[in-house]
Design a protein around this motif. Structure first.
Motif, PDB file in Angstrom:
ATOM      1  N   SER A 140      -6.724 -21.189 -17.966  1.00 36.05           N
ATOM      2  CA  SER A 140      -7.570 -22.350 -18.268  1.00 36.05           C
ATOM      3  C   SER A 140      -7.611 -23.310 -17.091  1.00 36.05           C
ATOM      4  O   SER A 140      -8.597 -24.035 -16.907  1.00 36.05           O
ATOM      5  N   PRO A 199      -8.015 -24.371 -13.151  1.00 36.11           N
ATOM      6  CA  PRO A 199      -8.710 -23.834 -11.984  1.00 36.11           C
ATOM      7  C   PRO A 199      -7.727 -23.159 -11.031  1.00 36.11           C
ATOM      8  O   PRO A 199      -6.619 -23.651 -10.815  1.00 36.11           O
ATOM      9  N   ASP A 214     -11.314 -19.736  -8.413  1.00 31.46           N
ATOM     10  CA  ASP A 214     -12.480 -20.562  -8.717  1.00 31.46           C
ATOM     11  C   ASP A 214     -12.919 -21.378  -7.518  1.00 31.46           C
ATOM     12  O   ASP A 214     -14.031 -21.917  -7.501  1.00 31.46           O
ATOM     13  N   ASP A 218      -9.333 -30.342  -9.360  1.00 27.42           N
ATOM     14  CA  ASP A 218      -9.795 -31.408 -10.272  1.00 27.42           C
ATOM     15  C   ASP A 218     -11.328 -31.425 -10.336  1.00 27.42           C
ATOM     16  O   ASP A 218     -11.918 -31.643 -11.407  1.00 27.42           O
ATOM     17  N   ARG A 219     -11.968 -31.228  -9.188  1.00 28.62           N
ATOM     18  CA  ARG A 219     -13.436 -31.225  -9.155  1.00 28.62           C
ATOM     19  C   ARG A 219     -14.001 -30.058  -9.968  1.00 28.62           C
ATOM     20  O   ARG A 219     -14.988 -30.217 -10.712  1.00 28.62           O
ATOM     21  N   ILE A 220     -13.368 -28.912  -9.845  1.00 27.50           N
ATOM     22  CA  ILE A 220     -13.814 -27.737 -10.606  1.00 27.50           C
ATOM     23  C   ILE A 220     -13.615 -27.976 -12.103  1.00 27.50           C
ATOM     24  O   ILE A 220     -14.495 -27.691 -12.923  1.00 27.50           O
ATOM     25  N   ALA A 221     -12.439 -28.551 -12.455  1.00 26.51           N
ATOM     26  CA  ALA A 221     -12.153 -28.805 -13.876  1.00 26.51           C
ATOM     27  C   ALA A 221     -13.152 -29.802 -14.449  1.00 26.51           C
ATOM     28  O   ALA A 221     -13.617 -29.645 -15.595  1.00 26.51           O
ATOM     29  N   GLY A 251     -16.173 -30.241 -13.647  1.00 27.89           N
ATOM     30  CA  GLY A 251     -17.501 -29.648 -13.777  1.00 27.89           C
ATOM     31  C   GLY A 251     -17.642 -28.623 -14.886  1.00 27.89           C
ATOM     32  O   GLY A 251     -18.724 -28.101 -15.124  1.00 27.89           O
ATOM     33  N   ARG A 252     -16.551 -28.344 -15.559  1.00 25.37           N
ATOM     34  CA  ARG A 252     -16.598 -27.343 -16.633  1.00 25.37           C
ATOM     35  C   ARG A 252     -17.094 -27.937 -17.938  1.00 25.37           C
ATOM     36  O   ARG A 252     -16.927 -29.111 -18.194  1.00 25.37           O
TER      37      ARG A 252
END
Length: 313
Positions: A221, A223, A265, A307-310, A312-313
């Motif tokens: 869960s 990134p 990711d 953090d940026r990827i999370a 954007g989810r």
């Protein structure tokens, strides 16, 4: 925000990143899953080079110039060994011997590599969880133009000179992840999983070869962000660039991203290389880790990308 951080690491380069993470996050929030494909028996001693490099680095005991071994080491044991005609291709310093002798003694008494490693980390007050990838033996073997070589014979005795054609991980199919490994990857409260800039083929692939690890990363869960070992179009340390060339791979970040396809990711790349052609989320920074501030900078970049990827989810 969840604060759990898991990092997959090999030796010198990976240890630098773990030390950087310890500057920007609480050590007890960090779990380091360490390659043990380099482990071997030498002179009857159980030696775990990547685990030891991590322990020495995080405890401030590492040789600052070479990145491995202990600072201020003495060599009376090796001198005595040589005088008896013993093998001297793998150097064992006097202080270093204490770690190997005690590990061998504890393993012979029935303790697991995980328990022994945890004991050493606690003795030096490190705070984080240091997890061998497996308590079962997994040996990295390099198929070269000179025949098949166990990793330390290739890496230390022959100084990576033979051309590599393939790599296999003896015992991996039968191995089980060490206690805590899958839990660290699959934790629902994890903030990020970071793959250190260790050699993808020789240091990270052995971890991924342990059944269940790759699948856990793909399903995580949190990134998963890799830090590329390529800096300015070449590898900083070790045989990474030479190995990539011998395997017919282009030495660039697109190759690194492709190698980790399906499990990462995002990718941290050096600003000198740029992000052209990388089709997953990525961040540019100076990834050369010379000082402690450098290591903290790369750690912050990896966490910021996660953090940026999370978000954007």
């Amino acid at each position: 925000m969840s604060e759990g951080i898991t990092v997959l690491t090999g030796g010198v380069g990976g240890a630098k990143l773990v030390l950087g993470l310890m500057q920007v996050a609480a050590p007890d929030d960090i779990s380091a899953i360490v390659n043990t494909g380099d482990d071997f028996r030498h002179l009857g001693l159980a030696i775990s080079p990547d685990i030891d490099t991590l322990l020495y680095t995080l405890s401030g005991k590492a040789n600052a110039a070479q990145g491995w071994g202990r600072e201020g080491e003495s060599w009376s044991f090796m001198d005595a060994l040589k005088s008896l005609g013993g093998e001297d291709w793998f150097l064992l310093g006097d202080g270093d011997m204490a770690l190997h002798v005690l590990r061998t003694h504890l393993l012979a008494r029935g303790e697991t590599l995980s328990a022994v490693t945890g004991r050493f980390a606690a003795a030096w007050g490190l705070g984080l969880s240091v997890l061998p990838m497996s308590d079962d033996p997994v040996g990295t073997h390099v198929i070269t133009d000179s025949g098949e070589l166990a990793f330390q014979s290739y890496f230390v005795e022959q100084r990576c000179a033979p051309a590599v054609r393939a790599i296999r991980f003896d015992g991996a199919e039968q191995a089980k992840p060490a206690p805590g490994v899958i839990e660290a990857i699959a934790s629902p409260s994890a903030r990020a999983i970071v793959i250190a800039p260790s050699n993808p083929w020789l240091s990270v692939d052995p971890i991924l070869a342990v059944p269940g690890v790759r699948e856990a990363l793909a399903a995580a869960s949190a990134p998963v962000v890799a830090v590329s070992p390529i800096v300015g179009g070449k590898a900083v340390k070790g045989p990474t660039a030479k190995l990539m060339n011998e395997l017919g791979l282009q030495i660039n970040n697109r190759t690194i991203a492709a190698h980790y396809a399906g499990i990462i990711d995002g990718l941290i790349v050096d600003g000198r290389d740029g992000g052209e052609g990388i089709d997953i989320p990525h961040e540019l920074t100076d990834t050369l880790m010379v000082s402690l501030d450098d290591r903290a900078r790369v750690a912050r970049a990896a966490l910021a990308l996660a953090d940026r990827i999370a978000a954007g989810r």
